[in-house]
Motif scaffolding. Structure first.
Motif, PDB file in Angstrom:
ATOM      1  N   VAL A   7       1.840 -23.287  -3.567  1.00 57.81           N
ATOM      2  CA  VAL A   7       2.376 -22.212  -4.401  1.00 57.81           C
ATOM      3  C   VAL A   7       1.787 -22.288  -5.806  1.00 57.81           C
ATOM      4  O   VAL A   7       1.372 -21.272  -6.385  1.00 57.81           O
ATOM      5  N   PHE A   8       1.711 -23.498  -6.359  1.00 57.31           N
ATOM      6  CA  PHE A   8       1.183 -23.667  -7.716  1.00 57.31           C
ATOM      7  C   PHE A   8      -0.272 -23.217  -7.802  1.00 57.31           C
ATOM      8  O   PHE A   8      -0.668 -22.491  -8.727  1.00 57.31           O
ATOM      9  N   VAL A   9      -1.091 -23.623  -6.841  1.00 58.41           N
ATOM     10  CA  VAL A   9      -2.512 -23.253  -6.847  1.00 58.41           C
ATOM     11  C   VAL A   9      -2.653 -21.729  -6.731  1.00 58.41           C
ATOM     12  O   VAL A   9      -3.494 -21.115  -7.407  1.00 58.41           O
ATOM     13  N   THR A  10      -1.846 -21.113  -5.899  1.00 57.99           N
ATOM     14  CA  THR A  10      -1.924 -19.659  -5.736  1.00 57.99           C
ATOM     15  C   THR A  10      -1.545 -18.946  -7.029  1.00 57.99           C
ATOM     16  O   THR A  10      -2.200 -17.976  -7.440  1.00 57.99           O
ATOM     17  N   VAL A  11      -0.500 -19.428  -7.712  1.00 57.94           N
ATOM     18  CA  VAL A  11      -0.117 -18.845  -9.004  1.00 57.94           C
ATOM     19  C   VAL A  11      -1.259 -18.999 -10.008  1.00 57.94           C
ATOM     20  O   VAL A  11      -1.605 -18.059 -10.738  1.00 57.94           O
ATOM     21  N   ALA A  12      -1.872 -20.197 -10.042  1.00 60.41           N
ATOM     22  CA  ALA A  12      -2.959 -20.451 -10.992  1.00 60.41           C
ATOM     23  C   ALA A  12      -4.139 -19.523 -10.745  1.00 60.41           C
ATOM     24  O   ALA A  12      -4.799 -19.079 -11.689  1.00 60.41           O
ATOM     25  N   GLU A  13      -4.410 -19.195  -9.491  1.00 62.12           N
ATOM     26  CA  GLU A  13      -5.568 -18.368  -9.170  1.00 62.12           C
ATOM     27  C   GLU A  13      -5.254 -16.873  -9.240  1.00 62.12           C
ATOM     28  O   GLU A  13      -6.109 -16.081  -9.638  1.00 62.12           O
ATOM     29  N   LYS A  14      -4.050 -16.483  -8.866  1.00 61.31           N
ATOM     30  CA  LYS A  14      -3.659 -15.072  -8.946  1.00 61.31           C
ATOM     31  C   LYS A  14      -3.244 -14.673 -10.355  1.00 61.31           C
ATOM     32  O   LYS A  14      -3.272 -13.481 -10.704  1.00 61.31           O
ATOM     33  N   LYS A  15      -2.829 -15.679 -11.158  1.00 61.10           N
ATOM     34  CA  LYS A  15      -2.372 -15.457 -12.536  1.00 61.10           C
ATOM     35  C   LYS A  15      -1.214 -14.459 -12.601  1.00 61.10           C
ATOM     36  O   LYS A  15      -1.067 -13.710 -13.571  1.00 61.10           O
ATOM     37  N   ASN A  16      -0.392 -14.491 -11.549  1.00 54.88           N
ATOM     38  CA  ASN A  16       0.692 -13.518 -11.480  1.00 54.88           C
ATOM     39  C   ASN A  16       1.696 -13.976 -10.417  1.00 54.88           C
ATOM     40  O   ASN A  16       1.313 -14.283  -9.291  1.00 54.88           O
ATOM     41  N   PHE A  17       2.990 -13.993 -10.777  1.00 51.46           N
ATOM     42  CA  PHE A  17       4.014 -14.471  -9.846  1.00 51.46           C
ATOM     43  C   PHE A  17       4.256 -13.471  -8.718  1.00 51.46           C
ATOM     44  O   PHE A  17       4.446 -13.855  -7.568  1.00 51.46           O
ATOM     45  N   SER A  18       4.245 -12.178  -9.044  1.00 49.83           N
ATOM     46  CA  SER A  18       4.523 -11.189  -8.004  1.00 49.83           C
ATOM     47  C   SER A  18       3.401 -11.131  -6.980  1.00 49.83           C
ATOM     48  O   SER A  18       3.653 -11.011  -5.766  1.00 49.83           O
ATOM     49  N   ARG A  19       2.126 -11.228  -7.436  1.00 49.09           N
ATOM     50  CA  ARG A  19       1.012 -11.230  -6.485  1.00 49.09           C
ATOM     51  C   ARG A  19       1.033 -12.496  -5.629  1.00 49.09           C
ATOM     52  O   ARG A  19       0.655 -12.471  -4.461  1.00 49.09           O
TER      53      ARG A  19
END
Length: 302
Positions: A7-19
């Motif tokens: 989850v953390f890596v995805t947030v870091a790469e998407k730069k957005n919580f909803s995405r």
């Protein structure tokens, strides 16, 4: 694999919580809870968040770097376990420098897909330095680069020969000269690749071998852009036979003949320094060896 890291890596790469929530099929509050739990575990704030964007703190950058490596190791471990079933499947992260990646690798992957349809290749194109660093950092399973390449953290193996030619526009005055001299070449406007690329290294070696330094030099970051520029009459260059086969056959680019050229070089594949390889990587390398028949063994200087 720890879902908090994913989850953390995805947030870091998407730069957005909803995405991130959409990507992972979660609710946005659940994403926030995962991030907060990871921050409590490591004892530091990892993400700065406002209404417009998400960015990593210094601690977050450290965790992101190592989380990516952990995720890569986990995927590699799972692939090795799956290989006990002797089925070549799963992801294969391939990196290639521009010449090989754009003009030869598609043939390899087409053959690979026909024989092993369960392998899912992902291709990254970059210059030689970028590809080597990505393999060393475990972001790629295998890289193919130009030239004979050595790295203290990687296994390297030259596997095929390439031929580098001086190329000029089809209507260039040098094509009508009976003999081209070093002085002729020195006066030309040379278009070269950027530092760090295998083609640039080969070009520098050619200048040294022939004993001249061009009066005019332009640096472009794309082989395709160089070819288009040569066709347009902007200058001349030094490229792989593989990169210019189509243009030569169409008559828009001429391979200049002179003593000392063309000049051979090797393609080299690089892998991580480990005794374990996934089945997907093993069959990919085997396919590369089979496709050496694509490369002419005849010396074009003869």
């Amino acid at each position: 694999m720890d879902s908090h890291l994913r989850v953390f890596v995805t947030v870091a790469e998407k730069k957005n919580f909803s995405r991130t929530a959409e990507e992972l099929h979660m609710t946005q509050p659940a994403v926030s809870q995962y991030i907060q739990a990871l921050e409590r575990t490591v004892g530091a704030k990892l993400i700065e968040r406002n209404n417009k964007f998400v960015c990593l703190t210094k601690a977050g950058e450290i965790v992101y770097h190592h989380a990516k490596e952990i995720m890569g190791l986990y995927t590699h471990m799972q692939s090795l376990v799956d290989d006990l079933m002797q089925v070549a499947s799963g992801n294969l992260l391939i990196g290639a420098s521009y010449t090989f990646g754009e003009y030869i690798l598609p043939h390899v992957i087409a053959r690979l897909h026909g024989r092993y349809p369960l392998i899912q290749p992902t291709v990254t194109i970059g210059n030689t330095t970028e590809i080597a660093e990505s393999v060393a950092d475990r972001r790629l399973d295998v890289g193919i680069v130009e030239g004979e390449f050595n790295h203290e953290r990687l296994n390297t193996e030259p596997f095929a020969e390439d031929w580098m030619h001086i190329i000029v526009p089809a209507d260039h005055p040098l094509t009508r000269q009976k003999q081209v001299t070093i002085r002729d070449l020195k006066k030309e406007n040379w278009i070269v690749r950027e530092q760090g690329s295998g083609t640039r290294e080969a070009t520098e070696k050619m200048f040294k071998k022939l004993g001249f330094t061009p009066d005019h030099l332009m640096e472009f970051g794309s082989t395709q852009l160089i070819k288009e520029s040569v066709e347009a009459g902007l200058g001349i260059s030094f490229l792989s036979n593989w990169a210019v086969r189509k243009e030569e056959s169409l008559g828009t680019i001429h391979l200049l003949k002179m003593d000392g050229t063309p000049i051979p070089r090797k393609f080299t594949w690089i892998t991580q320094d480990t005794p374990f390889q996934t089945k997907a990587l093993e069959v990919f390398i085997d396919e590369m060896r089979r496709l050496e028949t694509l490369f002419s063994t005849d010396d074009p200087r003869q």
